[in-house]
Write a protein that holds these residues in place. Structure first.
Motif: not given
Lengths: 185, 265
Positions: B70-71, B74-75, B77-78
């Motif tokens: 999940e991280i 997020k990375i 999309s970041g």
């Protein structure tokens, strides 16, 4: 690996961390970060989400890291800022706060948490929950997590006096609310 | 520093052991003499004690099952957001590098736009505040001129029913005024040229000048003469007296009639 020594920290180390190191950092800090986020936002799913975002931001800004101590504070700095933003957003959406017993005993099935189920502590947590986000973060870091005033100032990116001011306001608010609750009880 | 109020903000910090040595000593000295403050400190101490003893919440291990995955999402999309941000920064940077050109263009646009806006702002109250009847009653020729230049109020004015008697008498007076004042004549000619005929075309400056000439020549005597010919007999003082007082007329009708009459001839 071409490196240049500069006060015991190599350029390579200073500029970037490898994926392996990042995974280790996640492993080391994930529990404490989620716990801290849970204390601040009071919801496991949100806490997990915010903690993951903190790690993601750490990776995206990895060139800023110097050493383990900085990583520790940097992660908490990001997380607390994210949590404060999240709380402010929630405040805007839901202005009225009702005492929700389940919120403070959620997934605390462990016998270790019997203490928290006690009425007084639940009420104490509720009082903290109704504080303004910055005050809430200050009192949680200082009184619950046990950070020193300097460390709290470092995480919240503000001055020591600012921390002391927020700390006083938070404790004063909690004391008044607890007094009212005790009088009613 | 002796009253309780002076120590009020320090009591909670005293209880939490957050003060420096000097402040601590001051508060401690005050507490020996003040029982109310002592009570408050005790309450603060109870609160900080309870808070420090709060057990840390136990989180279910399943929570960390897909934590790394999940991280990573997020990375990703970041990174997308970061790229977009870099794009915006790059555009700003490009502008910054060519700042002289940008500033010159912006200044030029400002120089062109400001007078236009000012003119519009300056004349708009006149346009909005009065209608054709009011302007004609006041014999406000310049107000009429500015209103006729603005397309919106021109349309309104052309289709506003006005008492025929007022319209003819005012126009008659206008003709006399414009003969002496070339500014008003040119203004009137300009305003007339913008009027659209039934086929959707503007009258144009040339034709509006001709129409104006025709109307101008309708003096008292010429009106009598023209009334016997094909020229619109209504634009004459003679005809004016015979107009029904309740009759309403639109400016557009009048101009179109004049134009058609001229074309027929």
């Amino acid at each position: 690996m071409k490196t240049q020594n500069l006060t015991n920290i190599t350029y390579e180390e200073k500029l970037e961390i490898s994926e392996q190191e990042f995974a280790e950092i996640v492993e080391r800090h994930q529990h404490s970060l989620v716990r801290l986020a849970f204390r601040l936002v009071g919801n496991v799913e949100d806490a997990k989400d915010l903690a993951q975002w903190a790690f993601a931001k750490l990776w995206l800004n990895r060139e800023r890291l110097d050493n383990e101590r900085i990583t520790f504070y940097y992660l908490r700095k990001i997380l607390v800022n994210l949590c404060i933003d999240h709380l402010r957003q929630q405040d805007r959406q839901k202005p009225d706060v009702e005492f929700d017993e389940n919120k403070f005993s959620s997934d605390l099935s462990n016998p270790q948490h019997q203490l928290e189920k006690q009425e007084l502590q639940k009420q104490l947590l509720f009082c903290i929950d109704t504080l303004k986000p910055k005050q809430k973060a200050t009192i949680l870091l200082r009184d619950v997590e046990g950070y020193s005033v300097e460390e709290t100032a470092n995480v919240l990116e503000c001055t020591k006096n600012n921390v002391l001011c927020n700390l006083h306001l938070a404790r004063e608010n909690v004391r008044r609310k607890m007094q009212r609750w005790l009088a009613n009880a | 520093m002796n009253s309780c109020r002076d120590f009020e903000s320090l009591l909670s910090l005293f209880a939490g052991n957050d003060l420096d040595i000097e402040q601590r000593a001051n508060v401690a000295a005050h507490l020996t003499t003040c029982s109310a403050c002592r009570q408050k400190v005790t309450e603060y101490e109870q609160i900080t004690n309870h808070l420090s003893k709060l057990a840390s919440p136990t989180l279910p291990e399943t929570l960390f099952a897909d934590f790394h995955e999940e991280i990573r999402n997020k990375i990703t999309s970041g990174e997308k957001t970061q790229k977009q941000m870099f794009g915006i920064i790059a555009v700003i940077h490009a502008f910054y590098r060519r700042r002289r050109l940008v500033i010159a263009t912006a200044t030029l646009i400002m120089m062109m736009a400001v007078p236009m806006l000012l003119t519009r702002y300056f004349h708009s109250p006149q346009e909005s505040s009065s209608n054709l009847t009011q302007l004609l009653e006041k014999r406000d020729w310049m107000g009429l001129y500015y209103a006729m230049l603005d397309s919106k109020s021109r349309t309104n004015f052309l289709d506003e029913p006005v008492a025929a008697q007022l319209l003819y008498s005012a126009l008659d007076e206008l003709m006399k005024v414009q003969r002496q004042d070339p500014k008003i004549r040119l203004g009137l000619q300009h305003a007339l040229s913008k009027i659209k005929t039934r086929d959707g075309k503007s009258l144009g400056l040339g034709r509006s000048a001709q129409i104006l000439g025709k109307i101008t020549s309708t003096g008292y005597e010429s009106a009598m003469r023209l009334s016997r010919t094909s020229w619109d007999p209504e634009i004459s003082l003679l005809a004016l007296r015979q107009i029904d007082k309740n009759k309403k007329m639109k400016l557009r009708e009048l101009f179109l009639k004049t134009n058609i009459e001229r074309n027929k001839r």
